[in-house]
Write a protein that holds these residues in place. Structure first.
Motif, PDB file in Angstrom:
ATOM      1  N   GLY A   1     -31.248  20.082  59.858  1.00  0.00           N
ATOM      2  CA  GLY A   1     -30.083  19.333  59.395  1.00  0.00           C
ATOM      3  C   GLY A   1     -29.677  19.741  57.998  1.00  0.00           C
ATOM      4  N   LEU A   2     -30.673  19.934  57.124  1.00  0.00           N
ATOM      5  CA  LEU A   2     -30.379  20.367  55.765  1.00  0.00           C
ATOM      6  C   LEU A   2     -29.710  21.732  55.759  1.00  0.00           C
ATOM      7  CD1 LEU A   2     -30.583  19.856  52.769  1.00  0.00           C
ATOM      8  CD2 LEU A   2     -32.895  20.836  52.791  1.00  0.00           C
TER       9      LEU A   2
ATOM     10  N   GLY B   1     -22.234  23.760  55.646  1.00  0.00           N
ATOM     11  CA  GLY B   1     -20.969  23.050  55.470  1.00  0.00           C
ATOM     12  C   GLY B   1     -20.517  23.036  54.030  1.00  0.00           C
ATOM     13  N   LEU B   2     -21.513  22.842  53.137  1.00  0.00           N
ATOM     14  CA  LEU B   2     -21.171  22.840  51.715  1.00  0.00           C
ATOM     15  C   LEU B   2     -20.623  24.191  51.272  1.00  0.00           C
ATOM     16  CD1 LEU B   2     -21.177  21.415  48.985  1.00  0.00           C
ATOM     17  CD2 LEU B   2     -23.546  22.136  48.672  1.00  0.00           C
TER      18      LEU B   2
ATOM     19  N   SER C   1     -26.147  21.275  56.586  1.00  0.00           N
ATOM     20  CA  SER C   1     -25.430  20.703  55.442  1.00  0.00           C
ATOM     21  C   SER C   1     -25.129  21.770  54.406  1.00  0.00           C
ATOM     22  CB  SER C   1     -26.264  19.584  54.817  1.00  0.00           C
ATOM     23  OG  SER C   1     -26.489  18.554  55.744  1.00  0.00           O
ATOM     24  N   ARG C   2     -26.062  22.646  54.174  1.00  0.00           N
ATOM     25  CA  ARG C   2     -25.813  23.733  53.231  1.00  0.00           C
ATOM     26  C   ARG C   2     -24.696  24.637  53.715  1.00  0.00           C
ATOM     27  NH1 ARG C   2     -32.018  25.520  51.734  1.00  0.00           N
ATOM     28  NH2 ARG C   2     -32.476  23.767  50.315  1.00  0.00           N
TER      29      ARG C   2
END
Length: 390
Positions: free
Chosen positions: A69-70, A76-77, A73-74
């Motif tokens: 998940g992290l 997406g960021l 998120s990275r």
């Protein structure tokens, strides 16, 4: 017979020499095992719970779940940052677009010169029609018709429509500042002010509120203003003759307006009109002399106005006045022409014609030195050939 012997039917499948030789090179090392997501239950665990699933997630895999998940998120960021960077770059390139018009600099102040012209004799007087017919103004057009546009052509960087816009804006300014009756003798200033580039309006306001003959703050440089305490228009028809010329200079257009305006004037209060309102110069009486009882005389103003138009001025229809030269008469040399022009009326003589001198030791600007003589040929005379007026 002690050697190694293969079975009669060959090496059984799965044996050392069987069909799994191709997997022999595959090594299930510790890292491979730890990377597995599922783990079989042991035989003891399956006996204790027959309904339990045969496999279970490995604890390591459970711990890796948040890492996945992290990682998303990275990603997406990073995607958001890339979009923001692209958007910012687009805005920057739009601002720095080389095809945009250059930023406007501060407007240059108006530079002006107002020169009174003193007559050498008494001012001729008569009715307006005879005065015009017997003067060089007989061939002049009337009103705005005398401010004619030249043939319009495109220039190197400006289209035909842009050149036309510059000429039209200059004409509008000349007409409002030289022919509007309220501006001439009524004290109105707004019809002229609203045409100016906002960057010049402060100088205009200073010139109206505190006029000075210093080459920058003469109200009579921005517009023709007659001393309404002394004179009024004897005829609404002003005779006009002159030219408009345009040329491209640098990244702008420069327009030159060169016109002569001839006004028929009479003493204030002799008839209805804006001249009945007293103002500057109240208490002055027209001089006595030949023709003093006649109702009208001519007052001539030569105006040369230089305009500068940038592209934004053309879009906004704003006027930037760079330089003005005014020659006006008949007047007294000693008059201060910065606030209003005070024509000599029929039968009056100049008090100081030919007497004004220039003192090279005097500091500051001398109004006495700024004077000229009005040629007799510029005055109405029966010797002028009568020509039909337009």
């Amino acid at each position: 017979m002690g050697g190694r012997v293969d079975p009669p039917d060959g090496t059984p499948e799965g044996g050392p020499n069987g069909g799994d030789d191709e997997y022999r090179s595959l090594v299930f090392d510790e890292s491979f095992i730890k990377a597995a997501r599922l783990q079989e239950f042991s035989a003891q665990e399956r006996l204790q719970d027959e309904e339990h699933a045969a496999v279970r997630p490995r604890p390591e895999a459970e711990r890796r779940g948040p890492r996945v998940g992290l990682g998303l998120s990275r990603q997406g960021l990073i995607l958001v940052l890339l979009i923001a960077l692209a958007f910012g770059t687009a805005i920057y390139m739009g601002i720095r677009n080389p095809y945009r018009s250059p930023a406007r600099t501060g407007a240059e102040p108006l530079h002006s010169e107002v020169l009174p012209l003193a007559p050498t004799g008494p001012v001729p007087g008569s009715n307006p029609a005879d005065l015009f017919a017997n003067s060089p103004a007989a061939r002049f057009a009337t009103g705005a018709d005398g401010v004619a546009l030249p043939p319009v052509r495109s220039s190197g960087r400006f289209s035909e429509s842009q050149v036309l816009a510059a000429l039209t804006a200059a004409k509008d300014y000349v007409v409002e500042s030289s022919l509007d009756p309220d501006v001439l003798t009524g004290g109105a200033v707004r019809p002229v002010r609203v045409l100016l580039d906002p960057r010049q309006q402060r100088q205009f306001d200073q010139s109206v509120e505190n006029p000075r003959n210093d080459g920058r703050h003469a109200a009579t440089a921005w517009m023709v203003r007659l001393d309404r305490s002394k004179v009024e228009l004897a005829s609404p028809k002003v005779r006009v003759d002159g030219t408009l010329a345009v040329q491209e200079v640098g990244d702008g257009l420069e327009v030159t307006a060169d016109h002569v305006f001839v006004y028929a004037v009479r003493p204030a209060g002799r008839g209805k009109g804006p001249g009945k309102n007293p103002g500057k110069g109240a208490g002055k009486n027209p001089g006595k002399g030949p023709g003093a009882g006649r109702t009208a005389s001519l007052f001539s103003v030569r105006r040369q106005v230089h305009f500068r138009f940038e592209r934004q001025d053309l879009r906004d229809r704003e006027v930037n006045v760079r330089q003005v030269a005014v020659r006006a008469g008949p007047m007294n040399c000693g008059e201060d022409p910065s606030d209003a022009l005070s024509p000599l009326l029929a039968g009056e003589r100049a008090k100081d014609a030919g007497k004004a001198g220039t003192d090279p030791f005097a500091r500051g600007r001398s109004t006495a030195s700024m004077c000229g003589l009005l040629a007799s040929s510029a005055q109405p005379s029966p010797d002028h050939p009568s020509r039909p007026s337009r």
